[in-house]
Design a protein around this motif. Structure first.
Motif, PDB file in Angstrom:
ATOM      1  N   ARG A  90       0.791  -1.212   0.000  1.00  0.00           N
ATOM      2  CA  ARG A  90       0.000   0.000   0.000  1.00  0.00           C
ATOM      3  C   ARG A  90       0.835   1.280   0.000  1.00  0.00           C
ATOM      4  O   ARG A  90       0.275   2.376  -0.064  1.00  0.00           O
ATOM      5  CB  ARG A  90      -0.982   0.008   1.176  1.00  0.00           C
ATOM      6  CG  ARG A  90      -0.374   0.115   2.547  1.00  0.00           C
ATOM      7  CD  ARG A  90      -1.453   0.026   3.628  1.00  0.00           C
ATOM      8  NE  ARG A  90      -2.552   0.952   3.419  1.00  0.00           N
ATOM      9  CZ  ARG A  90      -3.642   0.999   4.185  1.00  0.00           C
ATOM     10  NH1 ARG A  90      -3.776   0.171   5.210  1.00  0.00           N
ATOM     11  NH2 ARG A  90      -4.602   1.880   3.955  1.00  0.00           N
ATOM     12  N   GLU A  96      -3.293   0.924  -3.253  1.00  0.00           N
ATOM     13  CA  GLU A  96      -4.297   1.471  -2.331  1.00  0.00           C
ATOM     14  C   GLU A  96      -5.649   1.650  -3.028  1.00  0.00           C
ATOM     15  O   GLU A  96      -6.689   1.229  -2.515  1.00  0.00           O
ATOM     16  CB  GLU A  96      -3.803   2.804  -1.786  1.00  0.00           C
ATOM     17  CG  GLU A  96      -4.725   3.467  -0.776  1.00  0.00           C
ATOM     18  CD  GLU A  96      -4.440   3.058   0.655  1.00  0.00           C
ATOM     19  OE1 GLU A  96      -5.386   3.068   1.461  1.00  0.00           O
ATOM     20  OE2 GLU A  96      -3.275   2.747   0.956  1.00  0.00           O
ATOM     21  N   ALA A  99      -7.265  -1.724  -4.045  1.00  0.00           N
ATOM     22  CA  ALA A  99      -7.806  -2.402  -2.866  1.00  0.00           C
ATOM     23  C   ALA A  99      -9.140  -1.793  -2.456  1.00  0.00           C
ATOM     24  O   ALA A  99     -10.105  -2.509  -2.147  1.00  0.00           O
ATOM     25  CB  ALA A  99      -6.809  -2.332  -1.718  1.00  0.00           C
ATOM     26  N   GLU A 100      -9.216  -0.470  -2.455  1.00  0.00           N
ATOM     27  CA  GLU A 100     -10.466   0.190  -2.082  1.00  0.00           C
ATOM     28  C   GLU A 100     -11.574  -0.133  -3.076  1.00  0.00           C
ATOM     29  O   GLU A 100     -12.727  -0.334  -2.690  1.00  0.00           O
ATOM     30  CB  GLU A 100     -10.255   1.709  -1.991  1.00  0.00           C
ATOM     31  CG  GLU A 100      -9.387   2.141  -0.828  1.00  0.00           C
ATOM     32  CD  GLU A 100     -10.012   1.787   0.523  1.00  0.00           C
ATOM     33  OE1 GLU A 100     -11.262   1.765   0.621  1.00  0.00           O
ATOM     34  OE2 GLU A 100      -9.254   1.536   1.481  1.00  0.00           O
ATOM     35  N   LEU A 134      -4.945  -8.693   0.544  1.00  0.00           N
ATOM     36  CA  LEU A 134      -5.152  -7.421   1.249  1.00  0.00           C
ATOM     37  C   LEU A 134      -4.286  -7.352   2.493  1.00  0.00           C
ATOM     38  O   LEU A 134      -3.650  -6.328   2.768  1.00  0.00           O
ATOM     39  CB  LEU A 134      -6.630  -7.258   1.592  1.00  0.00           C
ATOM     40  CG  LEU A 134      -7.535  -6.910   0.407  1.00  0.00           C
ATOM     41  CD1 LEU A 134      -8.989  -7.213   0.733  1.00  0.00           C
ATOM     42  CD2 LEU A 134      -7.378  -5.435   0.020  1.00  0.00           C
ATOM     43  N   PHE A 139      -3.166  -4.028   4.512  1.00  0.00           N
ATOM     44  CA  PHE A 139      -4.493  -3.596   4.939  1.00  0.00           C
ATOM     45  C   PHE A 139      -4.945  -4.456   6.116  1.00  0.00           C
ATOM     46  O   PHE A 139      -4.837  -5.679   6.085  1.00  0.00           O
ATOM     47  CB  PHE A 139      -5.494  -3.710   3.781  1.00  0.00           C
ATOM     48  CG  PHE A 139      -5.164  -2.821   2.622  1.00  0.00           C
ATOM     49  CD1 PHE A 139      -5.681  -1.539   2.546  1.00  0.00           C
ATOM     50  CD2 PHE A 139      -4.300  -3.257   1.621  1.00  0.00           C
ATOM     51  CE1 PHE A 139      -5.357  -0.709   1.480  1.00  0.00           C
ATOM     52  CE2 PHE A 139      -3.973  -2.438   0.554  1.00  0.00           C
ATOM     53  CZ  PHE A 139      -4.503  -1.153   0.491  1.00  0.00           C
ATOM     54  N   ASP A 140      -5.456  -3.808   7.143  1.00  0.00           N
ATOM     55  CA  ASP A 140      -5.907  -4.528   8.327  1.00  0.00           C
ATOM     56  C   ASP A 140      -6.921  -3.653   9.058  1.00  0.00           C
ATOM     57  O   ASP A 140      -6.568  -2.904   9.968  1.00  0.00           O
ATOM     58  CB  ASP A 140      -4.714  -4.858   9.227  1.00  0.00           C
ATOM     59  CG  ASP A 140      -5.097  -5.749  10.403  1.00  0.00           C
ATOM     60  OD1 ASP A 140      -6.286  -6.114  10.498  1.00  0.00           O
ATOM     61  OD2 ASP A 140      -4.218  -6.062  11.223  1.00  0.00           O
ATOM     62  N   ASP A 141      -8.175  -3.734   8.636  1.00  0.00           N
ATOM     63  CA  ASP A 141      -9.210  -2.932   9.274  1.00  0.00           C
ATOM     64  C   ASP A 141     -10.480  -3.767   9.421  1.00  0.00           C
ATOM     65  O   ASP A 141     -10.467  -4.980   9.182  1.00  0.00           O
ATOM     66  CB  ASP A 141      -9.471  -1.633   8.495  1.00  0.00           C
ATOM     67  CG  ASP A 141      -9.891  -1.880   7.047  1.00  0.00           C
ATOM     68  OD1 ASP A 141     -10.547  -2.913   6.775  1.00  0.00           O
ATOM     69  OD2 ASP A 141      -9.567  -1.049   6.176  1.00  0.00           O
ATOM     70  N   ILE A 144     -11.514  -6.071   6.513  1.00  0.00           N
ATOM     71  CA  ILE A 144     -10.698  -7.276   6.353  1.00  0.00           C
ATOM     72  C   ILE A 144     -11.092  -8.310   7.408  1.00  0.00           C
ATOM     73  O   ILE A 144     -11.189  -9.511   7.130  1.00  0.00           O
ATOM     74  CB  ILE A 144      -9.197  -6.939   6.460  1.00  0.00           C
ATOM     75  CG1 ILE A 144      -8.852  -5.696   5.636  1.00  0.00           C
ATOM     76  CG2 ILE A 144      -8.360  -8.132   6.034  1.00  0.00           C
ATOM     77  CD1 ILE A 144      -9.203  -5.782   4.191  1.00  0.00           C
TER      78      ILE A 144
END
Length: 347
Positions: A90, A96, A99-100, A134, A139-141, A144
């Motif tokens: 990212r 980025e 991924a979004e 991801l 990415f880690d939210d 995910i």
């Protein structure tokens, strides 16, 4: 290096001619390299021809084809996965934004990822693959973790996953002619239908990426490891309990021939990488698959690409039968995760 290697492939993998291979090898294999060396190798990714090709194919801030996002080798899902395989994360703006896009367009409210079918249905194989990439891209939210929750909820009686909206010749014909998908729930609940190794390895790899942050991943990984071990890594016809449930055109022996799986694919080397990373490599049931892989090593410590089926990084007959850096890299990952490889130190 390792007593299991007949030669040292590292100088070949670290050649500057292939910056993407060099970077990923430094990151995953060479534990002694410093951060400054890694940063320099990451910067060199932008000189890589495969990486340049990905950028050439980007449109409107998305890698690949956004309209047909699920297509192999062209769609946004594939191109995002390919970019992450090459080492991009990212820090790159297109990673980025892609991924979004995938999270917005392809993730269902349940947390699973859909394919471009009518009606839209979640597929376990792509859910595992997308969550894995991801995570690897940084990415880690909450989104995910919803994907991980979906994976944990849909683990089946045998420890694997299925959840495929296509089954049998009629289902495949209906999909190819009308783009129509079937229902997954009834087959998932049917214990006479075995889980799919393609979906199962995708979900296992996603769980392994999330294990440090997701409390429920550990038990699911243990049950999933048993699925592969009980089937002897799907190494040979003798090791099968039942046939494959949903893979059209599959032939016995396919999975023992190694390539480099990226999306919705499996081979025994890739399975062993997952099992070793999960901490179950010392189980005796890995022996047949491990011996099958090691027996086909070249005298210089490299491996050939033996299979280039759809969903593998390299597709086409011209690549088959030639020594391959990506396949060799996966073999080195196996030895490292199995603790059979000494660290290579760098100044």
């Amino acid at each position: 290096m390792s007593i299991y290697l007949s030669g040292n492939p590292l100088p070949w993998l670290l050649e500057e001619a292939d910056p993407e291979i060099r970077y990923v090898t430094l990151r995953d294999i060479c534990g002694g390299c410093g951060q400054s060396m890694l940063n320099a190798a990451y910067a060199d990714l932008y000189t890589s021809m495969p990486v340049k090709n990905l950028f050439r194919g980007a449109r409107n801030g998305v890698f690949g084809d956004a309209s047909h996002f699920d297509l192999f080798y062209r769609g946004a899902m594939w191109c995002f996965a390919e970019a992450v395989e090459y080492g991009l994360d990212r820090r790159e703006a297109l990673v980025e934004t892609t991924a979004e896009f995938l999270l917005l367009r392809c993730q269902s409210e349940s947390g699973g990822f859909i394919l471009n079918w009518k009606p839209a249905r979640v597929a376990a194989c792509r859910t595992g693959d997308m969550i894995r990439y991801l995570f690897r891209a940084g990415f880690d939210d909450e989104r995910i973790h919803r994907g991980i929750d979906w994976i944990v909820r849909h683990q089946r009686h045998d420890g694997g996953w299925l959840h495929c909206p296509i089954s049998g010749a009629f289902g495949m014909l209906n999909f190819m002619l009308l783009q129509r998908s079937g229902d997954c729930a009834a087959r998932d609940a049917d214990e006479s239908v075995p889980s799919c190794p393609y979906a199962s390895i995708a979900c296992l790899m996603a769980l392994l990426e999330s294990a440090s942050t997701h409390l429920r991943a550990g038990d699911a990984i243990r049950r999933e490891a048993e699925f592969f071990l009980a089937n002897r890594m799907f190494c040979s016809g003798k090791s099968w309990r039942k046939g494959l449930p949903c893979v059209t055109g599959w032939r016995r022996g396919d999975m023992v021939r190694i390539g480099y799986p990226v999306l919705s694919q499996y081979d025994v080397l890739y399975g062993l990488v997952g099992i070793a990373r999960a901490g179950y490599f010392n189980d005796a049931r890995t022996g047949e698959a491990f011996n099958a892989v090691m027996s086909r090593q070249n005298p210089d410590g490299t491996w050939n690409m033996e299979r280039a089926a759809q969903g593998m990084l390299v597709s086409g007959r011209r690549a088959v039968g030639k020594k391959n850096k990506w396949v060799t890299l996966n073999a080195m990952r196996l030895l490292r995760y199995a603790r059979l490889l000494n660290d290579e130190r760098f100044d």
